[in-house]
Design an enzyme around this catalytic site. Structure first.
Site, PDB file in Angstrom:
ATOM      1  N   GLY A  98     -73.888  34.775  48.169  1.00  0.00           N
ATOM      2  CA  GLY A  98     -74.606  33.550  48.493  1.00  0.00           C
ATOM      3  C   GLY A  98     -75.978  33.774  49.081  1.00  0.00           C
ATOM      4  O   GLY A  98     -76.623  32.816  49.514  1.00  0.00           O
ATOM      5  N   GLU A 106     -70.989  29.810  42.178  1.00  0.00           N
ATOM      6  CA  GLU A 106     -70.522  31.157  41.798  1.00  0.00           C
ATOM      7  C   GLU A 106     -69.009  31.279  41.987  1.00  0.00           C
ATOM      8  O   GLU A 106     -68.322  31.906  41.182  1.00  0.00           O
ATOM      9  CB  GLU A 106     -71.252  32.210  42.628  1.00  0.00           C
ATOM     10  CG  GLU A 106     -72.720  32.338  42.247  1.00  0.00           C
ATOM     11  CD  GLU A 106     -73.553  33.131  43.238  1.00  0.00           C
ATOM     12  OE1 GLU A 106     -74.731  33.378  42.942  1.00  0.00           O
ATOM     13  OE2 GLU A 106     -73.042  33.489  44.306  1.00  0.00           O
TER      14      GLU A 106
HETATM   15  C1  5RP Z   1     -76.498  34.737  44.960  1.00  0.00           C
HETATM   16  C2  5RP Z   1     -75.606  35.906  45.118  1.00  0.00           C
HETATM   17  C3  5RP Z   1     -76.090  37.206  44.570  1.00  0.00           C
HETATM   18  O1  5RP Z   1     -75.164  37.676  43.642  1.00  0.00           O
HETATM   19  C4  5RP Z   1     -76.230  38.166  45.711  1.00  0.00           C
HETATM   20  O2  5RP Z   1     -77.105  37.615  46.673  1.00  0.00           O
HETATM   21  C5  5RP Z   1     -76.766  39.529  45.235  1.00  0.00           C
HETATM   22  O3  5RP Z   1     -78.082  39.367  44.800  1.00  0.00           O
HETATM   23  P1  5RP Z   1     -78.919  40.540  44.161  1.00  0.00           P
HETATM   24  O4  5RP Z   1     -78.293  40.901  42.859  1.00  0.00           O
HETATM   25  O5  5RP Z   1     -80.299  39.940  44.004  1.00  0.00           O
HETATM   26  O6  5RP Z   1     -78.926  41.691  45.126  1.00  0.00           O
HETATM   27  O7  5RP Z   1     -74.536  35.843  45.669  1.00  0.00           O
HETATM   28  O8  5RP Z   1     -75.962  33.581  45.575  1.00  0.00           O
END
Ligand code: 5RP
Length: 221
Positions: A98, A106
């Site tokens: 998140g 998600e």
């Molecule tokens: C978005 C998420 C993303 O999957 C999480 O923040 C990981 O992000 P990133 O791939 O940019 O590191 O939960 O709500």
């Protein structure tokens, strides 16, 4: 210590490994974030006949630009697979998600999928989950919800909103027992959802260490 460019390479490697799991005819849930951005191009390159749903407007736009078919999730009862990133992955399989404010969507997408595959760079593996845990709160009655949540929760700086207009806040208290914290947050009226994902929801995590993508099976009790 993983450098910034090393981290990008790891995200790409994990995403490309996950793209290989998708087969013609599948329904696919697409997560959100920078790791998923690599997934979208890797999936598009395979030119498969698939139907996708997107967990955020940004993913939806990016996927369509790459030529992927994105359907309204209101029309699909289940998905074959969902693939998404994570902010933290604990050894027992609990996740924090998140960071991108899309955790409610998600979680709905992950729950609808036969298989939920988490993709991550090596920095996402933690010994134990740490705050903050993202929260989506209904704007209606916001101040009263915050009172019920107590001092451990606060609206995130800049008051971001979720793709569905929910107010994004964070829980900053301890996470000694993720199941307990998850239950408390979920039981609070006004909380739409929180960013703790239980191990039971996760099929596998593909985590890149350099070019080596390791398949981490999640213990399901
Ligand atoms: C978005 C998420 C993303 O999957 C999480 O923040 C990981 O992000 P990133 O791939 O940019 O590191 O939960 O709500």
């Amino acid at each position: 210590v993983t450098s910034a460019s090393g981290r990008q390479d790891e995200k790409r490697a994990a995403a490309e490994a996950a793209a290989g799991v998708i087969e013609d005819g599948m329904t696919v849930g697409l997560g959100s974030g920078t790791t998923v951005a690599f997934l979208l191009s890797a999936v598009a390159r395979r030119e498969l006949k698939i139907r996708c749903v997107a967990t955020s407007p940004r993913t939806e736009v990016a996927a369509r630009e790459l030529g992927l078919r994105v359907d309204d999730f209101g029309t699909l009862r289940r998905l074959d697979v969902a693939i998404d990133g994570a902010d933290q992955i604990a050894p027992d399989g609990w996740l924090v998600k998140g960071g991108g404010a899309a955790h409610t969507r998600e979680k709905i997408v992950a729950a609808a999928a036969e298989r939920f595959i988490v993709i991550a760079d090596s920095t996402k593996i933690v010994e134990a989950l740490e705050p903050p845990v993202p929260l989506e709160l209904l704007a209606f009655g916001l101040q009263s919800t915050l009172v019920r949540l107590g001092d451990e929760c606060a609206v995130r700086a800049g008051t971001p909103v979720s793709p569905d207009g929910g107010v994004i806040a964070d829980y900053h208290g301890p996470i000694d027992d993720p199941a307990d914290v998850a239950a408390r947050l979920a039981a609070t009226p006004g909380v739409v959802d929180h960013g703790l994902f239980p191990p039971s929801m996760v099929s596998v995590a593909l985590v890149a260490y350099g070019r080596d993508v390791r398949t981490i099976t999640i213990p399901h009790s």
